[in-house]
Design an enzyme around this catalytic site. Structure first.
Site, PDB file in Angstrom:
ATOM      1  N   ASN A 129      -3.742   6.007  -0.242  1.00  0.00           N
ATOM      2  CA  ASN A 129      -2.159   6.475  -0.656  1.00  0.00           C
ATOM      3  C   ASN A 129      -1.638   5.343  -1.547  1.00  0.00           C
ATOM      4  O   ASN A 129      -1.456   4.215  -1.257  1.00  0.00           O
ATOM      5  CB  ASN A 129      -1.453   6.232   0.722  1.00  0.00           C
ATOM      6  CG  ASN A 129      -0.096   6.491   0.791  1.00  0.00           C
ATOM      7  OD1 ASN A 129       0.348   7.051  -0.297  1.00  0.00           O
ATOM      8  ND2 ASN A 129       0.612   5.983   1.612  1.00  0.00           N
ATOM      9  N   TRP A 130      -1.491   6.060  -2.606  1.00  0.00           N
ATOM     10  CA  TRP A 130      -1.037   5.184  -3.859  1.00  0.00           C
ATOM     11  C   TRP A 130       0.637   5.017  -3.714  1.00  0.00           C
ATOM     12  O   TRP A 130       1.073   4.120  -4.701  1.00  0.00           O
ATOM     13  CB  TRP A 130      -1.211   5.964  -5.114  1.00  0.00           C
ATOM     14  CG  TRP A 130      -2.766   5.799  -5.647  1.00  0.00           C
ATOM     15  CD1 TRP A 130      -3.685   5.232  -4.810  1.00  0.00           C
ATOM     16  CD2 TRP A 130      -3.307   6.559  -6.607  1.00  0.00           C
ATOM     17  NE1 TRP A 130      -4.904   5.271  -5.546  1.00  0.00           N
ATOM     18  CE2 TRP A 130      -4.708   6.184  -6.700  1.00  0.00           C
ATOM     19  CE3 TRP A 130      -2.866   7.010  -7.866  1.00  0.00           C
ATOM     20  CZ2 TRP A 130      -5.687   6.498  -7.866  1.00  0.00           C
ATOM     21  CZ3 TRP A 130      -3.715   7.433  -8.587  1.00  0.00           C
ATOM     22  CH2 TRP A 130      -5.256   7.220  -8.617  1.00  0.00           C
ATOM     23  N   LYS A 131       1.336   5.920  -2.948  1.00  0.00           N
ATOM     24  CA  LYS A 131       2.757   5.698  -2.792  1.00  0.00           C
ATOM     25  C   LYS A 131       3.329   6.005  -4.204  1.00  0.00           C
ATOM     26  O   LYS A 131       2.648   6.560  -5.111  1.00  0.00           O
ATOM     27  CB  LYS A 131       3.300   4.394  -2.206  1.00  0.00           C
ATOM     28  CG  LYS A 131       2.299   4.121  -1.068  1.00  0.00           C
ATOM     29  CD  LYS A 131       3.020   2.730  -0.548  1.00  0.00           C
ATOM     30  CE  LYS A 131       1.920   2.478   0.865  1.00  0.00           C
ATOM     31  NZ  LYS A 131       2.682   1.645   1.807  1.00  0.00           N
ATOM     32  N   HIS A 143       4.499   9.876   6.732  1.00  0.00           N
ATOM     33  CA  HIS A 143       4.496   8.548   6.444  1.00  0.00           C
ATOM     34  C   HIS A 143       5.690   7.725   7.122  1.00  0.00           C
ATOM     35  O   HIS A 143       6.790   8.121   6.818  1.00  0.00           O
ATOM     36  CB  HIS A 143       4.063   8.323   5.142  1.00  0.00           C
ATOM     37  CG  HIS A 143       3.657   6.846   4.771  1.00  0.00           C
ATOM     38  ND1 HIS A 143       4.353   5.767   4.765  1.00  0.00           N
ATOM     39  CD2 HIS A 143       2.224   6.343   4.607  1.00  0.00           C
ATOM     40  CE1 HIS A 143       3.840   4.654   4.491  1.00  0.00           C
ATOM     41  NE2 HIS A 143       2.372   4.848   4.448  1.00  0.00           N
ATOM     42  N   GLU A 147       7.202   5.299   5.752  1.00  0.00           N
ATOM     43  CA  GLU A 147       8.172   5.094   4.751  1.00  0.00           C
ATOM     44  C   GLU A 147       9.264   6.437   4.510  1.00  0.00           C
ATOM     45  O   GLU A 147      10.235   6.270   4.119  1.00  0.00           O
ATOM     46  CB  GLU A 147       7.397   4.589   3.296  1.00  0.00           C
ATOM     47  CG  GLU A 147       7.086   3.568   3.408  1.00  0.00           C
ATOM     48  CD  GLU A 147       5.770   3.202   2.452  1.00  0.00           C
ATOM     49  OE1 GLU A 147       5.385   3.921   1.708  1.00  0.00           O
ATOM     50  OE2 GLU A 147       5.243   2.255   2.969  1.00  0.00           O
ATOM     51  N   GLU A 167      -0.757   4.452  11.789  1.00  0.00           N
ATOM     52  CA  GLU A 167      -0.336   3.402  11.112  1.00  0.00           C
ATOM     53  C   GLU A 167       0.687   2.482  11.689  1.00  0.00           C
ATOM     54  O   GLU A 167       2.143   2.709  11.679  1.00  0.00           O
ATOM     55  CB  GLU A 167       0.232   3.627   9.747  1.00  0.00           C
ATOM     56  CG  GLU A 167      -0.883   4.633   8.859  1.00  0.00           C
ATOM     57  CD  GLU A 167      -0.595   4.648   7.428  1.00  0.00           C
ATOM     58  OE1 GLU A 167      -1.546   4.280   6.746  1.00  0.00           O
ATOM     59  OE2 GLU A 167       0.317   5.128   7.051  1.00  0.00           O
ATOM     60  N   GLY A 227       1.298  -3.087   4.466  1.00  0.00           N
ATOM     61  CA  GLY A 227       1.810  -3.864   3.435  1.00  0.00           C
ATOM     62  C   GLY A 227       2.250  -5.201   4.012  1.00  0.00           C
ATOM     63  O   GLY A 227       2.666  -5.887   3.057  1.00  0.00           O
ATOM     64  N   SER A 265      -2.785  -2.622   6.144  1.00  0.00           N
ATOM     65  CA  SER A 265      -3.530  -3.630   5.349  1.00  0.00           C
ATOM     66  C   SER A 265      -4.846  -3.660   5.685  1.00  0.00           C
ATOM     67  O   SER A 265      -5.447  -4.835   5.831  1.00  0.00           O
ATOM     68  CB  SER A 265      -2.762  -5.196   6.228  1.00  0.00           C
ATOM     69  OG  SER A 265      -1.496  -5.257   6.008  1.00  0.00           O
ATOM     70  N   GLY A 298      -3.234   1.661   1.617  1.00  0.00           N
ATOM     71  CA  GLY A 298      -2.251   1.610   0.632  1.00  0.00           C
ATOM     72  C   GLY A 298      -2.748   0.197  -0.542  1.00  0.00           C
ATOM     73  O   GLY A 298      -3.480   1.109  -1.590  1.00  0.00           O
ATOM     74  N   GLY A 299      -2.406  -0.489  -0.404  1.00  0.00           N
ATOM     75  CA  GLY A 299      -2.381  -1.592  -1.596  1.00  0.00           C
ATOM     76  C   GLY A 299      -3.730  -1.689  -2.126  1.00  0.00           C
ATOM     77  O   GLY A 299      -4.028  -2.012  -3.279  1.00  0.00           O
TER      78      GLY A 299
HETATM   79  C1  PEP Z   1      -0.116   2.956   3.950  1.00  0.00           C
HETATM   80  O1  PEP Z   1       1.066   2.620   3.377  1.00  0.00           O
HETATM   81  O2  PEP Z   1      -0.356   3.929   4.308  1.00  0.00           O
HETATM   82  C2  PEP Z   1      -0.690   1.672   4.043  1.00  0.00           C
HETATM   83  C3  PEP Z   1      -1.848   1.694   4.842  1.00  0.00           C
HETATM   84  O3  PEP Z   1      -0.355   0.545   3.183  1.00  0.00           O
HETATM   85  P1  PEP Z   1      -1.241  -0.888   3.222  1.00  0.00           P
HETATM   86  O4  PEP Z   1      -2.899  -0.470   3.092  1.00  0.00           O
HETATM   87  O5  PEP Z   1      -0.729  -1.497   1.598  1.00  0.00           O
HETATM   88  O6  PEP Z   1      -0.839  -1.598   4.416  1.00  0.00           O
END
Ligand code: PEP
Length: 274
Positions: free
Chosen positions: A34-36, A119, A121, A190, A196, A234, A255-256
């Site tokens: 997930n690049w956001k 999500h 967010e 999640e 994050g 994470s 994500g990251g």
């Molecule tokens: C996400 O936003 O879906 C996510 C899991 O982010 P991260 O891996 O950066 O925690």
């Protein structure tokens, strides 16, 4: 202690905790990025170039969710059946006067086979209620687009031991909208407090929560093989293997650690070793 010793210790710990599903059986994993609202056109092209050389084991399926403007680059450049792609959100409406929205049929035109919905967010910053998320999942399915439905509790809800209730409410909303077609969705658990933040739930917490989600889905009447629950929050190369060993973890939403091809490829490779 070398890498092998550490892996043995991790495996033993997972077995001791009774969290291993079928020792000896190769599990299948979805590894989703997930690049956001990150990456540029140039970076996306480079990423896709680097992904051409990736080896994806038979038990791994890769998914990438770039921002809308870069979906066309996936359509034009991605010729790898093991990598699917999709959007990070979709409109609940089919078409019409909804400025700024992107419909499921438009995603289909871009070659998407998937979309994220719900999500945290979107739920937090854009008012996506459980009902709206459910309607988005329904709209996606109408166009044969698989929704990756994100669910998760906040830190407060976890600390107050309300997480099961919250997760059930989020799942029930989807079930009430689409019934057993929930089995055509992928669920991504999640915990909001792990996204994050670098904070990861314990393996026991992940097991207990995934098992709970599995049981809720089972109670809707879904067959075991139609239940896919990803873990997100994470995830990185250091923790992916031990989390992957936990029963009812069918993959990851990342994500990251998915923003650099090198790191994402590393995670893909590590998951295939579990
Ligand atoms: C996400 O936003 O879906 C996510 C899991 O982010 P991260 O891996 O950066 O925690």
């Amino acid at each position: 202690m070398d890498k092998r010793d550490i892996e043995m210790l991790v495996r033993r710990r997972v077995q001791e905790l009774g969290l291993d599903m079928n020792p000896g059986v190769k599990k299948e994993y979805i590894i989703a990025a997930n690049w956001k609202m990150n990456m540029s056109e140039k970076e996306t092209k480079r990423f896709l170039e680097e992904m051409k050389a990736v080896h994806i084991a038979d038990n791994i399926k890769v998914m990438i969710f770039p921002p809308y403007p870069y979906l066309h680059l996936f359509k034009e450049n991605l010729r790898y059946e093991k990598i699917a792609y999709g959007a990070q959100d979709v409109a609940k409406e089919e078409k019409g006067a909804y400025t700024g929205e992107v419909s499921a049929s438009m995603l289909g035109d871009m070659g998407c086979s998937l979309t994220i919905v719900g999500h945290s967010e979107r739920r937090t910053y854009y008012g996506d209620t459980p009902q709206i998320v459910a309607q988005k999942a329904k709209a996606a399915l109408t166009y044969q687009i698989t929704p990756v439905v994100c669910i998760g509790e906040t830190l407060d809800e976890r600390q107050q031991q309300r997480y099961k209730e919250v997760l059930k409410e989020q799942l029930d909303a989807v079930y009430n909208e689409i019934g057993t077609k929930v089995g055509d969705c992928i669920i991504a658990y999640e915990p909001v407090w792990a996204i994050g933040t670098g904070v990861i739930p314990t393996l026991e917490q992940i097991y207990e929560t995934h098992k709970y989600i599995f049981d809720v889905l089972k109670a809707y009447g879904l067959a075991h093989e139609n239940i896919k629950i990803l873990y997100g929050g994470s995830v990185n190369a250091k923790n992916v293997k031990e989390i992957a060993s936990v029963e009812h973890v069918n993959g990851f939403l990342i994500g990251g650690a998915s923003l650099k091809a090198e790191s994402f490829k590393n995670i893909i490779g590590l998951a295939s070793e579990v």
